[in-house]
Design an enzyme around this catalytic site. Structure first.
Site, PDB file in Angstrom:
ATOM      1  N   ASN A   1       8.260  -4.280   3.404  1.00 28.75           N
ATOM      2  CA  ASN A   1       6.835  -4.000   3.537  1.00 28.75           C
ATOM      3  C   ASN A   1       6.279  -4.453   4.886  1.00 28.75           C
ATOM      4  O   ASN A   1       5.476  -3.755   5.501  1.00 28.75           O
ATOM      5  CB  ASN A   1       6.066  -4.681   2.400  1.00 28.75           C
ATOM      6  CG  ASN A   1       4.570  -4.421   2.461  1.00 28.75           C
ATOM      7  OD1 ASN A   1       4.122  -3.315   2.723  1.00 28.75           O
ATOM      8  ND2 ASN A   1       3.783  -5.465   2.232  1.00 28.75           N
TER       9      ASN A   1
ATOM     10  N   HIS B   1       0.831  -1.209   0.000  1.00 29.88           N
ATOM     11  CA  HIS B   1       0.000   0.000   0.000  1.00 29.88           C
ATOM     12  C   HIS B   1       0.864   1.256   0.000  1.00 29.88           C
ATOM     13  O   HIS B   1       1.890   1.313   0.669  1.00 29.88           O
ATOM     14  CB  HIS B   1      -0.895   0.029   1.241  1.00 29.88           C
ATOM     15  CG  HIS B   1      -2.066  -0.898   1.172  1.00 29.88           C
ATOM     16  ND1 HIS B   1      -1.944  -2.254   1.238  1.00 29.88           N
ATOM     17  CD2 HIS B   1      -3.407  -0.642   1.054  1.00 29.88           C
ATOM     18  CE1 HIS B   1      -3.152  -2.812   1.164  1.00 29.88           C
ATOM     19  NE2 HIS B   1      -4.049  -1.848   1.057  1.00 29.88           N
TER      20      HIS B   1
END
Length: 333
Positions: A188, A156
């Site tokens: 991430n 994201h």
């Protein structure tokens, strides 16, 4: 006075009154349409000052009329657009889409304390699912199959954890326009996640935080041997940009990611605090402090081709780009 003259006078007065009323309502209707356009269209919003200047030739009070209310877009983009390529407006964030690389140029969010806190009545990530944004033309669109077996996470840019007030807000962060290929373990799921948590902590502490996130394709230095007669025995000094692509749609894998964070002061009229970060899209040791990745915002602008805080002096911001927490950061309120 002759009867004909009286009738003519009444006719002129009546006609003038209807003309004035018609002009007023037409002008009011026009202002309302311009207001809606500015609130809904990012390009009109960007040039709103020029629209205001033009309209003030006809009505010097129209600026007050147009600025009477505020849209979510105007709240999010309070500090200006970093760029204007393919702007896409979602319910709680705004992004600029890169059709060539199939990821965003940048994503802008305005975070508020109630919407980053976990609570039973808010949005739940488990109810959201990744999906292609069908509003993007098919030849420029990333697809779920591009990430399959790619070894990269669907990372994201606007974090789902930043948008817990409404399920729709959370769902929209799962559009692939807001997703980029990220190294999973060490990045991430670790260092990048820690940076996102840090941003939410700032939001809970200060109440209002603006964050712009995006990919970087950073040039790297290469030394190559040269064998031609003119440069025999010398080393050719080269800079190049290299990055991987995944899937049939050739989704670009950024070499780095950036965040530009603007924290608003709780004091009336207080200057906002700004920080910028650049992180390599690579495994990062768990012992590494995220403040080691503090960067000069000018470096992000230079590499990414963006311009932050357009029209504002950098001295307007109260902040630091040093690798450790400074007195300025500790004393900010």
């Amino acid at each position: 006075m002759p009867l004909v003259s009286i009738d003519l006078t009444l006719l002129v007065l009546t006609g003038s009154s209807f003309f004035i009323l018609g002009a007023y309502y037409q002008h009011h209707d026009f202002l309302s349409k311009v207001h809606r356009l500015i609130q809904e269209d990012p390009y009109a919003f960007y040039i709103r000052e020029k629209l205001y200047d033009t309209l003030q030739l006809f009505n010097p009070y129209c600026l007050d009329q147009l600025d009477g209310s505020s849209s979510r877009m105007s709240q999010i983009m309070k500090y200006g657009f970093p760029g204007l390529d393919d702007i896409r407006v979602y319910s709680d964030f705004i992004l600029s889409y890169d059709r060539r690389n199939r990821v965003a140029h940048w994503v802008y969010e305005h975070l508020r304390a109630p919407c980053v806190k976990s609570n039973g009545n808010g949005a739940h990530r488990r109810e959201s699912y990744y999906q292609a944004d069908m509003s993007v033309p098919s030849n420029f669109r990333a697809d779920l199959t591009d990430y399959r077996d790619s070894r990269f996470d669907r990372g994201h840019l606007a974090a789902a954890g930043n948008h817990k007030c409404h399920q729709t807000h959370c769902n929209e962060t799962f559009y692939l326009t807001n997703i980029a290929p990220q190294v999973g373990k060490g990045f991430n799921r670790d260092a990048w996640n820690n940076l996102e948590i840090y941003v939410r902590d700032l939001t809970e502490r200060y109440g209002s935080v603006y964050v712009c996130t995006g990919p970087i394709y950073k040039p790297k230095h290469q030394l190559r041997g040269v064998t031609d007669a003119e440069h025999c025995g010398k080393v050719d000094d080269k800079w190049c940009v290299e990055y991987e692509v995944i899937g049939e749609n050739t989704v670009a894998v950024p070499t780095h990611f950036f965040k530009v964070i603007t924290v608003e002061s709780k004091l009336p009229g207080g200057s906002p605090y700004m920080e910028a970060y650049i992180m390599p899209n690579a495994p990062i040791s768990s012992s590494t402090n995220i403040r080691n990745f503090l960067a000069d915002i000018r470096e992000i602008e230079h590499i990414a081709g963006l311009q932050f805080f357009n029209g504002l002096r950098r001295s307007f911001f109260f902040g630091t780009n040093y690798s450790t927490a400074s007195d300025i950061y500790r004393n900010f309120v």
